[in-house]
Design an enzyme around this catalytic site. Structure first.
Site, PDB file in Angstrom:
ATOM      1  N   ASP A  57       0.827  -1.210   0.000  1.00  0.00           N
ATOM      2  CA  ASP A  57       0.000   0.000   0.000  1.00  0.00           C
ATOM      3  C   ASP A  57       0.862   1.261   0.000  1.00  0.00           C
ATOM      4  O   ASP A  57       0.492   2.279  -0.589  1.00  0.00           O
ATOM      5  CB  ASP A  57      -0.899   0.015   1.243  1.00  0.00           C
ATOM      6  CG  ASP A  57      -1.927  -1.094   1.202  1.00  0.00           C
ATOM      7  OD1 ASP A  57      -2.473  -1.348   0.114  1.00  0.00           O
ATOM      8  OD2 ASP A  57      -2.169  -1.722   2.247  1.00  0.00           O
ATOM      9  N   ASN A  80      -4.511   8.636   2.037  1.00  0.00           N
ATOM     10  CA  ASN A  80      -5.011   7.989   3.268  1.00  0.00           C
ATOM     11  C   ASN A  80      -5.544   9.020   4.255  1.00  0.00           C
ATOM     12  O   ASN A  80      -6.734   9.087   4.485  1.00  0.00           O
ATOM     13  CB  ASN A  80      -3.898   7.207   3.963  1.00  0.00           C
ATOM     14  CG  ASN A  80      -3.882   5.743   3.560  1.00  0.00           C
ATOM     15  OD1 ASN A  80      -4.764   5.286   2.843  1.00  0.00           O
ATOM     16  ND2 ASN A  80      -2.880   5.025   4.009  1.00  0.00           N
TER      17      ASN A  80
END
Ligand SMILES: NC(=O)c1ccc[n+]([C@@H]2O[C@H](COP(=O)([O-])OP(=O)(O)OC[C@H]3O[C@@H](n4cnc5c(N)ncnc54)[C@H](O)[C@@H]3O)[C@@H](O)[C@H]2O)c1
Ligand SMILES: Nc1ncnc2c1ncn2[C@@H]1O[C@H](COP(=O)(O)OP(=O)(O)OP(=O)(O)O)[C@@H](O)[C@H]1O
Length: 547
Positions: free
Chosen positions: A311, A390
């Site tokens: 990620d 994020n």
């Protein structure tokens, strides 16, 4: 209307009305009635005439009362009622379908008129901008090429169908240095919003619309999004996690395959180009960039980004694009991989299907953040916002004091955070730090901003999810005992002194990531595989039960 029969096993009912005839043949015997129907060529008769027919059947049945002992007649009358009902329902269904078709036609006409009105405006815009190919171009001051009209579409929420050349456009055709006769030009694509199983390309524009004083939800705001190439992708950027031998080996193999088998141009980071050349001078054709200025123009050259890592590599690749982001195909070479649905063992098949299209994508929203220093009053510290995929975290850093953060949502006071800090997260980031701090997991296509406290020193402080259109302001009050620290996707810490503030809102440039199946399937797969979400042994059938 004519009814023939009586005690016979076959009855023919003919109904005229509205210029069309429906003939129903009812055969009954052994207790069950079946209906076959011959339709007129132009379809069903209208529901009104059928309603009358049904009424006429009822009246006729009332006029000739049936003796309780006459089973055949009772059966016959029941069958007639069933036929009349079935025909009425069919006609009502047809009428609804016709109404829907008329509505679509009306919306299509509206759309066409709107487009016709826009056409002359667009043409003059193109002429003014000197667009080389009839597309829309606008050069912004920082060298990024954005299309105002497309951004306007985003702001207005009219996103049901966009062409990439409205968002991303090459400034001018670039000559391929490896194949001098070939012009490199970004491949255009089309995005369409669709429901699962619905294949139509129909453009549905309104999310909410008003008719005769009523408000109706015409469309869901978020659907599965399909990306269809309108021309073949030519240029791929491969981004890799550093310091990993397996990633390095895979990268070299992938570059070779894409070049030799798929005749594509390849870009890699300067570090990776050095690594490839150390391996072999064969990789001379691979392109890279010299400095940040060139890197900022990558989105105008690259059709597709491939990431090899976890990620963190997806976060890294998103951070390289300060404006529009080309579609990203994330291969999983990390330990968790919430945003990396593709398996590297099958990279050839995966890339072939992506290059062929159409593919499902998840449009992941990003947050844009600005720091405002007390000394500079209401001026942003930097012109360019800091973009996060994020979250942005405001915490106490190395200080052992409670953070004290005043939070506002637009102009409304939200609360004062006293604890370890606050996370402002996207829905993509909802499975990352925000989740660890007690925030909810949210499907990445839900538009919203998560407001999650970190270890609040108050039992009643529950996390919130705010709508996507708000601006959140987090202010370190003057009476705070210590400064706070902001970090962006876990990186680039910035100190916020008393009086400083961080302002955060939804960015207009989402990150499109390719899905292995679709965004919903991929989301559930990631929380099942990555978190073992709600994994529990199934209770056996043995034992006490209520039956
Ligand atoms: N307590 C925590 O859970 C905690 C603490 C700090 C940072 N983080 C997260 O780490 C992110 C940075 O990731 P990194 O890889 O650069 O650092 P890293 O190498 O420290 O990895 C952090 C972990 O977070 C996972 N992760 C990252 N984004 C995710 C997402 N959207 N959904 C689910 N898991 C995700 C990564 O797979 C990795 O396992 C930050 O944005 C933050 O969300 C989490
Ligand atoms: N191309 C890159 N250049 C510099 N740093 C990178 C690059 N790609 C990834 N990183 C950084 O490397 C770190 C680790 O990357 P990533 O999360 O992809 O791998 P991982 O830690 O092995 O995966 P996982 O988190 O799933 O275990 C991240 O902090 C990320 O920001």
């Amino acid at each position: 209307m004519s009814i023939s029969g009586g005690r016979n096993d076959m009855v023919v009912v003919g109904m005229g009305g509205g210029g069309s005839d429906i003939v129903a043949v009812v055969s009954f015997g052994h207790g069950d009635a079946s209906v076959s129907r011959s339709e007129p060529e132009n379809g069903f008769s209208d529901s009104l005439s059928l309603f009358h027919s049904e009424k006429a059947v009822q009246e006729l049945l009332q006029q000739t009362p049936v003796q309780g002992s006459d089973d055949h007649l009772i059966e016959f009358s029941e069958a007639l009622r069933t036929v009349a009902k079935a025909l009425r329902r069919a006609a009502e269904g047809k009428a609804a379908a016709q109404a829907e078709a008329a509505e679509w036609k009306r919306r299509f006409e509206l759309e066409r008129t709107r487009n016709l009105q826009l056409e002359p405006k667009e043409r003059s815009l193109r002429e003014n901008n000197g667009d080389f190919e009839g597309g829309r171009l606008e050069k912004s001051t920082n060298g990024l090429v954005l299309c105002n009209q497309a951004n306007q579409h985003v702001e207005e929420g009219c996103l049901e169908h966009i062409c990439s050349h409205e968002v991303l456009r090459d400034v001018q055709p670039v000559l391929d240095c490896n194949m001098p006769n070939r012009i490199m030009r970004k491949a255009s694509f089309k995005l369409s919003w669709r429901c699962k199983g619905e294949n139509s390309d129909q453009h549905k524009h309104d999310i909410v619309y008003f008719e005769r004083g009523n408000i109706t939800t015409a469309e869901r705001s978020s659907k599965q999004i399909s990306l269809k190439w309108e021309s073949n992708p030519q240029t791929i950027l491969i981004l890799t996690k550093p310091n990993s031998t397996s990633v390095q080996i895979l990268c070299a193999e992938m570059v070779r395959w894409l070049r030799e088998q798929r005749k594509l141009n390849i870009y890699v980071e300067p570090r990776v180009k050095v690594e490839l050349l150390t391996e072999s001078s064969y990789f001379n054709f691979v392109q890279t960039w010299k400095d940040d200025k060139e890197m900022l123009l990558l989105h105008t050259k690259v059709d597709l980004v491939v990431t090899l890592g976890g990620d963190g590599t997806v976060l890294w690749s998103a951070s390289m694009f300060k404006g529009p982001v080309p579609p990203i195909v994330p291969f999983s070479l990390g330990s968790l991989g919430f945003m990396t649905p593709f398996h590297s063992e099958h990279y050839r098949d995966c890339l072939d299907s992506v290059l062929r299209g159409p593919i499902s994508i998840t449009l992941r929203n990003r947050l844009q953040c600005h720091v405002i220093r007390d000394a500079a009053k209401n001026e942003y510290e930097t012109d360019e916002p800091i973009l996060v995929l994020n979250e942005v975290t405001i915490d106490r850093g190395i200080s052992s004091y409670l953070t004290n953060l005043e939070c506002y949502c637009d102009d409304a006071f939200v609360t004062c955070v006293q604890g370890d800090g606050l996370i402002l997260s996207t829905t993509s980031g909802s499975t990352a730090y925000s989740l660890a701090a007690g925030g909810s997991m949210v499907h990445p296509q839900v538009p919203g901003i998560l407001f999650t406290p970190i270890c609040p020193h108050s039992l009643s402080f529950r996390p919130l999810i705010l709508p996507e259109h708000v601006t959140v302001r987090v202010q370190v009050p003057f009476n705070s005992r210590s400064p706070a620290w902001a970090s962006f996707d876990g990186k680039d810490r910035k100190q916020l002194a008393p009086g400083d503030a961080l302002v955060c809102s939804m960015a207009p440039w989402p990150v499109p990531t390719a899905c292995s199946v679709d965004s919903t399937d991929d989301f559930f797969r990631s929380i099942h595989d990555g978190l073992h979400w709600n994994l529990r042994k199934t209770q056996s059938f043995d034992g006490p039960r209520d039956l």
